[in-house]
Motif scaffolding. Structure first.
Motif, PDB file in Angstrom:
ATOM      1  N   LEU A   1       9.815   7.333 -12.308  1.00 40.76           N
ATOM      2  CA  LEU A   1       9.647   7.957 -13.615  1.00 40.76           C
ATOM      3  C   LEU A   1       8.334   7.481 -14.223  1.00 40.76           C
ATOM      4  O   LEU A   1       8.054   6.284 -14.249  1.00 40.76           O
ATOM      5  CB  LEU A   1      10.799   7.577 -14.551  1.00 40.76           C
ATOM      6  N   ILE A   2       7.521   8.428 -14.677  1.00 42.11           N
ATOM      7  CA  ILE A   2       6.280   8.065 -15.351  1.00 42.11           C
ATOM      8  C   ILE A   2       6.361   8.576 -16.771  1.00 42.11           C
ATOM      9  O   ILE A   2       6.529   9.782 -16.989  1.00 42.11           O
ATOM     10  CB  ILE A   2       5.049   8.637 -14.616  1.00 42.11           C
ATOM     11  N   ASP A   3       6.280   7.686 -17.727  1.00 42.83           N
ATOM     12  CA  ASP A   3       6.375   8.029 -19.144  1.00 42.83           C
ATOM     13  C   ASP A   3       7.668   8.798 -19.421  1.00 42.83           C
ATOM     14  O   ASP A   3       7.672   9.793 -20.138  1.00 42.83           O
ATOM     15  CB  ASP A   3       5.151   8.874 -19.552  1.00 42.83           C
ATOM     16  N   GLY A   4       8.731   8.360 -18.806  1.00 45.21           N
ATOM     17  CA  GLY A   4      10.029   8.977 -19.058  1.00 45.21           C
ATOM     18  C   GLY A   4      10.296  10.238 -18.267  1.00 45.21           C
ATOM     19  O   GLY A   4      11.408  10.752 -18.269  1.00 45.21           O
ATOM     20  N   VAL A   5       9.275  10.766 -17.571  1.00 47.88           N
ATOM     21  CA  VAL A   5       9.443  12.017 -16.832  1.00 47.88           C
ATOM     22  C   VAL A   5       9.585  11.703 -15.344  1.00 47.88           C
ATOM     23  O   VAL A   5       8.837  10.884 -14.811  1.00 47.88           O
ATOM     24  CB  VAL A   5       8.228  12.949 -17.042  1.00 47.88           C
ATOM     25  N   ASP A   6      10.534  12.355 -14.693  1.00 54.77           N
ATOM     26  CA  ASP A   6      10.718  12.143 -13.265  1.00 54.77           C
ATOM     27  C   ASP A   6       9.530  12.739 -12.511  1.00 54.77           C
ATOM     28  O   ASP A   6       9.324  13.951 -12.503  1.00 54.77           O
ATOM     29  CB  ASP A   6      12.014  12.806 -12.797  1.00 54.77           C
ATOM     30  N   ALA A   7       8.715  11.873 -11.902  1.00 52.25           N
ATOM     31  CA  ALA A   7       7.495  12.331 -11.230  1.00 52.25           C
ATOM     32  C   ALA A   7       7.641  12.284  -9.717  1.00 52.25           C
ATOM     33  O   ALA A   7       6.672  12.494  -8.995  1.00 52.25           O
ATOM     34  CB  ALA A   7       6.316  11.476 -11.660  1.00 52.25           C
ATOM     35  N   THR A   8       8.852  12.014  -9.237  1.00 50.62           N
ATOM     36  CA  THR A   8       9.040  11.811  -7.803  1.00 50.62           C
ATOM     37  C   THR A   8       8.473  12.953  -6.968  1.00 50.62           C
ATOM     38  O   THR A   8       7.852  12.720  -5.939  1.00 50.62           O
ATOM     39  CB  THR A   8      10.539  11.633  -7.484  1.00 50.62           C
ATOM     40  N   ASP A   9       8.692  14.193  -7.428  1.00 59.51           N
ATOM     41  CA  ASP A   9       8.265  15.336  -6.617  1.00 59.51           C
ATOM     42  C   ASP A   9       6.988  15.986  -7.137  1.00 59.51           C
ATOM     43  O   ASP A   9       6.611  17.064  -6.687  1.00 59.51           O
ATOM     44  CB  ASP A   9       9.398  16.372  -6.559  1.00 59.51           C
ATOM     45  N   VAL A  10       6.334  15.344  -8.094  1.00 58.91           N
ATOM     46  CA  VAL A  10       5.092  15.906  -8.638  1.00 58.91           C
ATOM     47  C   VAL A  10       3.953  15.580  -7.677  1.00 58.91           C
ATOM     48  O   VAL A  10       3.786  14.426  -7.268  1.00 58.91           O
ATOM     49  CB  VAL A  10       4.799  15.307 -10.034  1.00 58.91           C
ATOM     50  N   PRO A  11       3.156  16.603  -7.272  1.00 55.97           N
ATOM     51  CA  PRO A  11       2.057  16.327  -6.335  1.00 55.97           C
ATOM     52  C   PRO A  11       0.959  15.492  -6.999  1.00 55.97           C
ATOM     53  O   PRO A  11       0.868  15.463  -8.233  1.00 55.97           O
ATOM     54  CB  PRO A  11       1.535  17.714  -5.971  1.00 55.97           C
ATOM     55  N   THR A  13       0.828  -1.209   0.000  1.00 55.13           N
ATOM     56  CA  THR A  13       0.000   0.000   0.000  1.00 55.13           C
ATOM     57  C   THR A  13       0.860   1.255   0.000  1.00 55.13           C
ATOM     58  O   THR A  13       0.541   2.235  -0.666  1.00 55.13           O
ATOM     59  CB  THR A  13      -0.957  -0.022   1.204  1.00 55.13           C
ATOM     60  N   THR A  14       1.981   1.204   0.733  1.00 55.29           N
ATOM     61  CA  THR A  14       2.894   2.351   0.719  1.00 55.29           C
ATOM     62  C   THR A  14       3.439   2.577  -0.689  1.00 55.29           C
ATOM     63  O   THR A  14       3.521   3.715  -1.157  1.00 55.29           O
ATOM     64  CB  THR A  14       4.052   2.123   1.708  1.00 55.29           C
ATOM     65  N   LEU A  15       3.779   1.492  -1.378  1.00 53.25           N
ATOM     66  CA  LEU A  15       4.283   1.609  -2.746  1.00 53.25           C
ATOM     67  C   LEU A  15       3.228   2.262  -3.643  1.00 53.25           C
ATOM     68  O   LEU A  15       3.527   3.131  -4.453  1.00 53.25           O
ATOM     69  CB  LEU A  15       4.656   0.216  -3.272  1.00 53.25           C
ATOM     70  N   LEU A  16       1.974   1.872  -3.436  1.00 48.86           N
ATOM     71  CA  LEU A  16       0.874   2.444  -4.206  1.00 48.86           C
ATOM     72  C   LEU A  16       0.734   3.946  -3.926  1.00 48.86           C
ATOM     73  O   LEU A  16       0.549   4.746  -4.840  1.00 48.86           O
ATOM     74  CB  LEU A  16      -0.420   1.717  -3.811  1.00 48.86           C
ATOM     75  N   ARG A  17       0.855   4.303  -2.650  1.00 48.54           N
ATOM     76  CA  ARG A  17       0.733   5.725  -2.276  1.00 48.54           C
ATOM     77  C   ARG A  17       1.905   6.540  -2.795  1.00 48.54           C
ATOM     78  O   ARG A  17       1.769   7.721  -3.095  1.00 48.54           O
ATOM     79  CB  ARG A  17       0.578   5.870  -0.768  1.00 48.54           C
ATOM     80  N   LEU A  18       3.067   5.904  -2.915  1.00 41.65           N
ATOM     81  CA  LEU A  18       4.223   6.576  -3.518  1.00 41.65           C
ATOM     82  C   LEU A  18       3.953   6.837  -4.997  1.00 41.65           C
ATOM     83  O   LEU A  18       4.283   7.900  -5.529  1.00 41.65           O
ATOM     84  CB  LEU A  18       5.476   5.713  -3.362  1.00 41.65           C
ATOM     85  N   LEU A  19       3.319   5.869  -5.649  1.00 45.21           N
ATOM     86  CA  LEU A  19       3.016   6.022  -7.071  1.00 45.21           C
ATOM     87  C   LEU A  19       1.954   7.096  -7.294  1.00 45.21           C
ATOM     88  O   LEU A  19       2.008   7.844  -8.260  1.00 45.21           O
ATOM     89  CB  LEU A  19       2.536   4.688  -7.655  1.00 45.21           C
ATOM     90  N   ALA A  20       0.973   7.159  -6.374  1.00 49.01           N
ATOM     91  CA  ALA A  20      -0.103   8.150  -6.513  1.00 49.01           C
ATOM     92  C   ALA A  20       0.372   9.535  -6.118  1.00 49.01           C
ATOM     93  O   ALA A  20      -0.223  10.533  -6.495  1.00 49.01           O
ATOM     94  CB  ALA A  20      -1.302   7.745  -5.660  1.00 49.01           C
ATOM     95  N   GLY A  21       1.449   9.609  -5.340  1.00 49.79           N
ATOM     96  CA  GLY A  21       2.000  10.906  -4.946  1.00 49.79           C
ATOM     97  C   GLY A  21       1.604  11.351  -3.556  1.00 49.79           C
ATOM     98  O   GLY A  21       1.880  12.472  -3.158  1.00 49.79           O
ATOM     99  N   PHE A  22       0.941  10.473  -2.790  1.00 47.09           N
ATOM    100  CA  PHE A  22       0.551  10.856  -1.427  1.00 47.09           C
ATOM    101  C   PHE A  22       1.711  10.755  -0.457  1.00 47.09           C
ATOM    102  O   PHE A  22       1.665  11.307   0.632  1.00 47.09           O
ATOM    103  CB  PHE A  22      -0.604   9.980  -0.927  1.00 47.09           C
ATOM    104  N   GLU A  23       2.732  10.000  -0.836  1.00 46.89           N
ATOM    105  CA  GLU A  23       3.927   9.895  -0.004  1.00 46.89           C
ATOM    106  C   GLU A  23       5.130  10.234  -0.876  1.00 46.89           C
ATOM    107  O   GLU A  23       5.123   9.997  -2.079  1.00 46.89           O
ATOM    108  CB  GLU A  23       4.102   8.465   0.544  1.00 46.89           C
TER     109      GLU A  23
END
Lengths: 368, 276
Positions: free
Chosen positions: A67-77, A49-59
Motif C-alpha cells: 500500500l502506498i499512501d493508503g492505496v493498494d499499489a500492488t498491481d499498479v505498473p 534488491t528484489t524488495l526494492l523492485r517490488l516497491l518500484a513495480g518491476f516485479e
C-alpha cells in the motif's frame, strides 16, 4: 522531521516473492513512515534488491500487498506509481543531455514545455549541475552522474524515492560527502527516501531507521542505535559492526539479572535481562569491542564482567587501537580503545598480561 | 623491434594480390579506350557514357536498387523484432534452438535457399493463387528472408551489450512500454539498425543465385543481366558497370563498419568504480 503520528506512507503486508523455487522475499511486512530516511541493509542475495523492485513495480509479489499512501499499489505498473528509483548503475540515457535526462519524467507527464524548463533548472541548481546541463552522460564524472540520476529521480516529486546502493560506485571521499548531501536533500524535500545498501556504515549514518534483511526475511527493524546496541539475534549482532560472541548456559536468574556460564571464556558472566528463561537453557552472550576496558592492573569488579588474557595482536590507527587478546584456553576477544593520552609509546603492548572488563549493562544477551 | 620475415611478407603480398589484382584490373580496364578487353588503348570514359545509353542495363540497375531498398527496409524491421523477441523472452523454452535456427540461413548454400523458395512460391501459387507470377515481388520476398538473418545477428549483439536498466529507468519515470520503446530502445539500437540495413542492401544488390531461382519473365536484376552478358563475351562496358558496383559496395560496407563499430552509447557505463 519523521512523522510518526499519521498512517505510514508505505505499508508492505506479508509480501512474498518466489522465482521458481527460490524465495527471494519471504513474508516481509514493513512500514515506511512519512518523511523518513529508511535503510534496508543486507548482504548480497538477501532479497533487498528484489524488495526494492517490488516497491518500484518491476516485479509482482507472489503473495501479499503493498500500500502506498493508503492505496493498494500492488498491481499498479511502474509508470503509474508515485515512486521513483535511482538505479545503482544510474541508468542515465546516453543519447540525451543532462537536461534532457532530467526532463524525461516531466515530458512523459505532458507538463508544458515552459514549466519543464523551469523545473529542470530548479533541480539542476539543487544538485549544483547547471553548468553541465548540455553535456552528455559519458562526459561526466562518477559523482556528477550520481547527481544527475538523483535530480532525474526527484524531478517528479515522488512520494517515495528508492535508492539502490547510491554510493557503491563512488570513491571513499566522495562517498562521505554524498552521504551528507543525500541526508540534507531528504530533510529539505521531506520526501520519504528508502536506501538499499550492503554497507552497514552507510546505513547507520544515513538512515533514521534500518531494516536488516537476511535470507529474504526482516531480521530486525529499528533505529541505528537499537540495531547496534540491542541486536535482535546473532545474525544482526554479527552483521552490524564488530562483536565478540560466546555461547553459554544460564546458571541463575535473579530478578532482572542473570548469570551464564561461558565455556569459551572459562568464567561466569552476568547479564541484565527481563527475558523469562529457565536456568540450564542455552543462550548467547555478546559484547562490542569498544565496550571493553583494557587494563594491566586488576580493575574494580562491581557490576562488571572480567576475564584475563594476553595481548596477541594490536593495530594502531592513531585515534584508536584495536587489540586481539587471547585467553588461556585460546579464545580470542577484540577490544578497541581510544588513545586518549598523547604518547608515542603505547600503555599496553604485545604479550602484555591484561584484564578485560565491561559493564554488565553493556553485555548483550541473544536468544536466537 | 621484431624483424619482419621476408618469407612472411611475400606470403601476405601474394594473398592480397590474389584478392585484389582481379578487382583492380577490372577497374583499370573500365577506363580503357580500346574495344578489346585485353588491349590497353588509352584512358577513356566512353564505356561509362555508353552505359547511360543502355536501356536494358539502366532498367536492371533501377530494379536492383528498388529491390535492395525495399528488402533491406523490411528485413531490418522484421530482423529487429525477432532479435528483440529472442532477447526479451529469456525464459522461452528452446531459445537456443530458435536462435540457432534464425542464423542457419547464413551458412545455407544459396542454391538450396533459392530452390526451396522457388518451390514455396510455386506451391503457394497453386494453393492460394498468389503470387500469380514470379518477378520483382518474389525476388524481394526472397531477399528479405535471407537478409533478415543478418539483421538479427547484428541487432542481438547490440542488445546483449545494452544496459537493461535504461528501459526500466524510462518506465520508472512514467514512460509507457510503447513510449519507452521509441524513446530509449530504438535510439540505443539505431547503429545496429543502420548497419543491418546497409548490410541487407548490399546483400540484395549482389545476389545472383537466389534471384535467378525466384525470378520470372521480365524481372532481370543487374547481377542477372551482367551474368547473361558475360556469357556472350566480356565487353568493356561490363568493366564500367562492375567498377560502379564495386565503388557502391565499398562505400556502403565502410559506412556500415563505421556506424556499427562507433563507440556508441551502448550502456550507461557504471561510474568510475571506487572500492566495493
Amino acid at each position: 522531521m519523521t512523522d510518526t503520528t499519521s498512517t505510514p506512507l508505505v505499508q508492505i503486508r506479508e509480501v512474498t516473492k518466489r522465482f521458481g523455487n527460490v524465495t527471494a522475499v519471504d513474508r516481509v511486512s514493513l512500514d515506511f513512515l512519512r518523511n523518513e530516511l529508511f535503510a534496508i541493509l543486507g548482504s548480497s542475495g538477501c532479497g533487498k534488491t528484489t524488495l526494492l523492485r517490488l516497491l518500484a513495480g518491476f516485479e509482482q509479489p507472489t503473495s501479499g500487498r503493498i500500500l502506498i499512501d493508503g492505496v493498494d499499489a500492488t498491481d499498479v505498473p511502474p509508470y503509474d506509481r508515485p515512486v521513483n528509483l535511482m538505479f545503482q548503475s544510474y541508468a542515465l540515457f546516453p543519447h540525451m543531455t543532462v537536461a534532457e535526462n532530467v526532463a524525461y519524467g516531466l515530458r512523459k507527464e505532458r507538463v508544458p514545455a515552459a514549466r519543464i524548463r523551469e523545473r529542470v533548472a530548479e533541480m539542476l541548481a539543487m544538485v549544483k549541475l547547471e553548468p553541465l546541463a548540455a553535456r552528455k552522460p559519458d562526459k561526466l564524472s562518477g559523482g556528477e552522474k550520481q547527481r544527475v540520476a538523483l535530480a532525474r529521480a526527484l524531478v517528479k516529486r515522488p512520494k517515495l524515492l528508492l535508492l539502490d546502493e547510491p554510493l557503491a560506485a563512488l570513491d571513499k571521499k566522495l562517498r562521505q560527502h554524498t552521504q551528507f548531501e543525500i541526508a540534507n536533500l531528504q530533510y529539505q524535500l521531506g520526501t520519504t527516501f528508502v536506501v538499499v545498501t550492503h554497507d552497514q556504515g552507510e546505513a547507520m549514518t544515513l538512515a533514521s531507521r534500518i531494516a536488516v534483511m537476511a535470507d529474504g526475511r526482516i531480521a530486525q527493524v529499528g533505529t541505528p542505535g537499537q540495531v547496534y546496541e540491542f541486536p535482535a539475534n546473532r545474525y544482526v549482532a554479527g552483521f552490524v559492526g564488530n562483536i565478540n560472541l560466546f555461547e553459554g548456559r544460564v546458571t541463575g536468574v535473579d530478578g532482572g539479572r542473570m548469570s551464564l556460564r561461558c565455556e569459551a571464556l572459562g568464567v561466569e558472566l552476568a547479564v541484565l535481562s527481563d527475558e523469562a528463561i529457565a536456568p540450564g537453557s542455552a543462550a548467547c552472550v555478546a559484547v562490542r569491542p569498544e565496550k571493553i576496558t583494557l587494563s594491566r592492573q586488576a580493575p574494580e569488579t562491581k557490576d562488571r564482567n572480567l576475564v584475563k588474557g594476553t595481548v596477541w595482536d594490536l593495530a594502531y590507527f592513531g585515534d584508536q587501537s584495536l587489540y586481539r587478546v587471547r585467553l588461556k584456553n585460546g579464545t580470542e576477544l577484540q577490544v578497541s580503545a581510544q588513545n586518549l593520552r598523547r604518547s608515542a609509546k603505547l600503555t599496553v603492548e604485545w604479550d602484555d598480561e591484561v584484564y578485560l572488563s565491561w559493564e554488565i549493562a553493556s553485555t548483550i544477551l541473544l536468544l536466537s | 623491434m621484431k624483424r619482419r620475415s621476408p618469407m612472411l611478407m611475400t606470403i601476405v603480398a601474394f594473398g592480397y594480390a590474389l584478392l585484389y589484382v582481379p578487382i583492380v584490373s577490372v577497374v583499370i580496364y573500365s577506363f580503357n579506350g580500346s574495344r578489346l578487353v585485353t588491349l590497353w588503348g588509352g584512358f577513356s570514359l566512353r564505356w561509362y557514357a555508353s552505359l547511360l545509353a543502355d536501356k536494358d542495363l539502366l532498367g536492371a540497375a533501377l530494379l536492383s536498387l528498388r529491390i535492395a531498398i525495399v528488402s533491406a527496409t523490411f528485413a531490418t524491421a522484421l530482423g529487429a523484432i525477432v532479435a528483440l523477441a529472442l532477447h526479451r523472452v529469456n525464459r522461452l523454452r528452446g531459445r537456443l534452438l530458435l536462435s540457432g535456427m534464425i542464423t542457419a540461413p547464413l551458412v545455407m548454400p544459396e542454391i538450396i535457399t533459392g530452390l526451396s523458395l522457388l518451390f514455396l512460391f510455386i506451391s503457394m501459387a497453386d494453393l492460394i493463387g498468389w503470387p500469380a507470377s514470379r518477378g520483382a515481388t518474389t525476388i524481394t520476398i526472397a531477399h528479405i528472408t535471407f537478409s533478415m538473418a543478418y539483421v538479427v545477428v547484428v541487432v542481438r549483439a547490440r542488445l546483449a551489450a545494452m544496459d537493461e536498466s535504461l528501459e526500466e529507468a524510462a518506465m520508472d519515470l512514467g514512460g509507457r512500454p510503447v513510449a519507452v520503446f521509441f524513446d530509449i530502445t530504438v535510439p540505443m539500437l539505431l547503429p545496429a539498425l543502420v548497419s543491418g540495413w546497409l548490410l541487407s542492401f548490399t546483400l540484395s544488390l549482389d545476389d545472383l543465385v537466389i534471384s535467378s531461382f525466384v525470378s520470372g519473365p521480365g524481372a532481370t536484376t543487374l547481377p542477372m543481366l551482367i551474368f547473361a552478358k558475360v556469357r556472350l563475351g566480356v565487353t568493356p562496358d561490363i568493366n564500367a558497370i562492375t567498377t560502379i558496383i564495386i565503388a557502391l559496395v565499398v562505400i556502403i560496407v565502410v559506412a556500415a563498419t563505421i556506424i556499427s563499430g562507433r563507440r556508441g552509447p551502448v550502456a550507461a557505463r557504471p561510474a568510475d568504480a571506487g572500492g566495493q
